[in-house]
Design a protein around this motif. Structure first.
Motif, PDB file in Angstrom:
ATOM      1  N   MET A   1     -27.812  77.781  72.436  1.00 13.85           N
ATOM      2  CA  MET A   1     -27.515  78.742  73.499  1.00 13.85           C
ATOM      3  C   MET A   1     -28.317  80.018  73.335  1.00 13.85           C
ATOM      4  SD  MET A   1     -23.447  78.511  74.223  1.00 13.85           S
ATOM      5  CE  MET A   1     -23.518  80.087  75.027  1.00 13.85           C
ATOM      6  N   SER A   2     -28.636  80.368  72.108  1.00 10.30           N
ATOM      7  CA  SER A   2     -29.326  81.640  71.867  1.00 10.30           C
ATOM      8  C   SER A   2     -30.833  81.553  72.046  1.00 10.30           C
ATOM      9  CB  SER A   2     -28.994  82.153  70.468  1.00 10.30           C
ATOM     10  OG  SER A   2     -29.464  81.247  69.497  1.00 10.30           O
ATOM     11  N   GLY A   3     -31.358  80.359  72.215  1.00 12.80           N
ATOM     12  CA  GLY A   3     -32.805  80.218  72.380  1.00 12.80           C
ATOM     13  C   GLY A   3     -33.131  79.301  73.546  1.00 12.80           C
ATOM     14  N   ASN A   4     -34.390  79.060  73.730  1.00 14.35           N
ATOM     15  CA  ASN A   4     -34.843  78.152  74.787  1.00 14.35           C
ATOM     16  C   ASN A   4     -35.168  76.792  74.179  1.00 14.35           C
ATOM     17  OD1 ASN A   4     -34.582  80.002  76.847  1.00 14.35           O
ATOM     18  ND2 ASN A   4     -36.642  80.822  76.542  1.00 14.35           N
ATOM     19  N   LYS A   5     -34.173  76.160  73.600  1.00 13.57           N
ATOM     20  CA  LYS A   5     -34.373  74.876  72.945  1.00 13.57           C
ATOM     21  C   LYS A   5     -34.019  73.736  73.887  1.00 13.57           C
ATOM     22  CE  LYS A   5     -33.397  76.544  68.302  1.00 13.57           C
ATOM     23  NZ  LYS A   5     -32.637  76.351  67.082  1.00 13.57           N
TER      24      LYS A   5
ATOM     25  N   LYS B   1     -23.866  74.924  75.595  1.00 15.66           N
ATOM     26  CA  LYS B   1     -22.608  75.650  75.789  1.00 15.66           C
ATOM     27  C   LYS B   1     -21.419  74.690  75.758  1.00 15.66           C
ATOM     28  CE  LYS B   1     -20.294  78.777  78.999  1.00 15.66           C
ATOM     29  NZ  LYS B   1     -20.389  79.491  80.284  1.00 15.66           N
ATOM     30  N   ASN B   2     -21.556  73.552  76.431  1.00 19.19           N
ATOM     31  CA  ASN B   2     -20.481  72.562  76.415  1.00 19.19           C
ATOM     32  C   ASN B   2     -20.261  72.013  75.010  1.00 19.19           C
ATOM     33  OD1 ASN B   2     -19.823  72.674  79.166  1.00 19.19           O
ATOM     34  ND2 ASN B   2     -21.500  71.300  79.680  1.00 19.19           N
ATOM     35  N   MET B   3     -21.349  71.781  74.288  1.00 21.45           N
ATOM     36  CA  MET B   3     -21.239  71.300  72.909  1.00 21.45           C
ATOM     37  C   MET B   3     -20.481  72.316  72.055  1.00 21.45           C
ATOM     38  SD  MET B   3     -24.251  70.407  70.177  1.00 21.45           S
ATOM     39  CE  MET B   3     -24.523  68.675  70.400  1.00 21.45           C
ATOM     40  N   LEU B   4     -20.843  73.565  72.191  1.00 25.76           N
ATOM     41  CA  LEU B   4     -20.205  74.622  71.411  1.00 25.76           C
ATOM     42  C   LEU B   4     -18.726  74.764  71.756  1.00 25.76           C
ATOM     43  CD1 LEU B   4     -20.223  77.139  69.552  1.00 25.76           C
ATOM     44  CD2 LEU B   4     -20.955  78.449  71.543  1.00 25.76           C
ATOM     45  N   ILE B   5     -18.418  74.945  73.003  1.00 26.42           N
ATOM     46  CA  ILE B   5     -17.039  75.248  73.414  1.00 26.42           C
ATOM     47  C   ILE B   5     -16.093  74.085  73.149  1.00 26.42           C
ATOM     48  CG2 ILE B   5     -15.571  75.713  75.423  1.00 26.42           C
ATOM     49  CD1 ILE B   5     -17.925  77.434  76.503  1.00 26.42           C
TER      50      ILE B   5
ATOM     51  N   LYS C   1     -23.519  65.272  81.718  1.00 26.61           N
ATOM     52  CA  LYS C   1     -23.684  65.568  83.144  1.00 26.61           C
ATOM     53  C   LYS C   1     -24.436  66.867  83.415  1.00 26.61           C
ATOM     54  CE  LYS C   1     -19.953  62.891  85.113  1.00 26.61           C
ATOM     55  NZ  LYS C   1     -18.864  62.880  86.067  1.00 26.61           N
ATOM     56  N   ALA C   2     -24.494  67.745  82.437  1.00 34.19           N
ATOM     57  CA  ALA C   2     -25.172  69.030  82.624  1.00 34.19           C
ATOM     58  C   ALA C   2     -26.664  68.816  82.839  1.00 34.19           C
ATOM     59  CB  ALA C   2     -24.927  69.937  81.422  1.00 34.19           C
ATOM     60  N   THR C   3     -27.224  69.607  83.727  1.00 41.81           N
ATOM     61  CA  THR C   3     -28.656  69.476  84.020  1.00 41.81           C
ATOM     62  C   THR C   3     -29.486  70.535  83.304  1.00 41.81           C
ATOM     63  OG1 THR C   3     -28.337  70.774  86.033  1.00 41.81           O
ATOM     64  CG2 THR C   3     -28.273  68.367  86.251  1.00 41.81           C
ATOM     65  N   GLU C   4     -28.883  71.653  82.960  1.00 43.45           N
ATOM     66  CA  GLU C   4     -29.594  72.712  82.250  1.00 43.45           C
ATOM     67  C   GLU C   4     -29.347  72.606  80.749  1.00 43.45           C
ATOM     68  OE1 GLU C   4     -28.573  76.531  83.789  1.00 43.45           O
ATOM     69  OE2 GLU C   4     -28.787  75.887  85.875  1.00 43.45           O
ATOM     70  N   GLU C   5     -30.366  72.917  79.979  1.00 39.32           N
ATOM     71  CA  GLU C   5     -30.282  72.820  78.522  1.00 39.32           C
ATOM     72  C   GLU C   5     -29.194  73.741  77.961  1.00 39.32           C
ATOM     73  OE1 GLU C   5     -32.258  70.484  76.880  1.00 39.32           O
ATOM     74  OE2 GLU C   5     -32.762  69.986  78.956  1.00 39.32           O
ATOM     75  N   LYS C   6     -29.164  74.985  78.437  1.00 40.07           N
ATOM     76  CA  LYS C   6     -28.164  75.934  77.925  1.00 40.07           C
ATOM     77  C   LYS C   6     -26.747  75.470  78.229  1.00 40.07           C
ATOM     78  CE  LYS C   6     -30.520  80.193  77.120  1.00 40.07           C
ATOM     79  NZ  LYS C   6     -30.425  81.621  77.069  1.00 40.07           N
TER      80      LYS C   6
END
Length: 152
Positions: free
Chosen positions: A32-36, A123-127, A114-119
């Motif tokens: 989430m903190s980078g553009n990975k 975010k879903n992984m983290l939460i 299902k998420a299309t954006e990397e962040k």
């Protein structure tokens, strides 16, 4: 023999779950903190975390329904389950909260896919994995050291 094996697996998969949860939470935080890019490693870790939780559920249900004396007591005690703290913990609280934790992790895995954006994936992984970890940590019997490292 089978009883001992299931109990051993259930005791040790706990540590695999905790390690994978920490790894996936760390991946989510750093992602989430980078553009990975959410790549194969992140996807594999997420799947391994959920898979280990499903294995834990399977071994736990086998213990609860077929092997553990607590399971037998819960089904035979005629509503005394809620009156006895130890029996209530194992027969109701432990299994209920763990199933909720698995459901949370499963929902998180679906949202990641299902998420299309990397962040959003990170975010879903983290939460969801953080919530699942907190739930799991709340119901591990930390005060019973003999259960922590069975087989050693």
């Amino acid at each position: 023999m089978f009883d001992t094996f299931i109990l051993f697996v259930h005791s040790w998969v706990r540590w695999i779950i905790l390690i994978l949860a920490i790894i996936t939470i760390f991946m989510g935080l750093t992602g989430m903190s980078g553009n990975k890019t959410f790549g194969k490693a992140q996807n594999a870790m997420s799947a391994a975390f959920l898979g280990s939780m499903h294995l834990q559920l399977l071994t736990g249900l086998i213990l609860y329904l077929f092997i553990s004396p607590v399971g037998y007591q819960a089904f035979q005690s005629d509503a005394n389950v809620m009156k006895e703290a130890s029996l209530r913990y194992w027969a109701v609280e432990h299994i209920t909260v763990m199933i909720i934790a698995i459901a949370v992790a499963q929902i998180g895995r679906v949202k990641i896919k299902k998420a299309t954006e990397e962040k959003a994936k990170y975010k879903n992984m983290l939460i969801f994995n953080l919530i699942a970890l907190i739930l799991v940590l709340s119901r591990i019997p930390w005060d019973q050291a003999g259960r922590m490292f069975r087989g050693l």
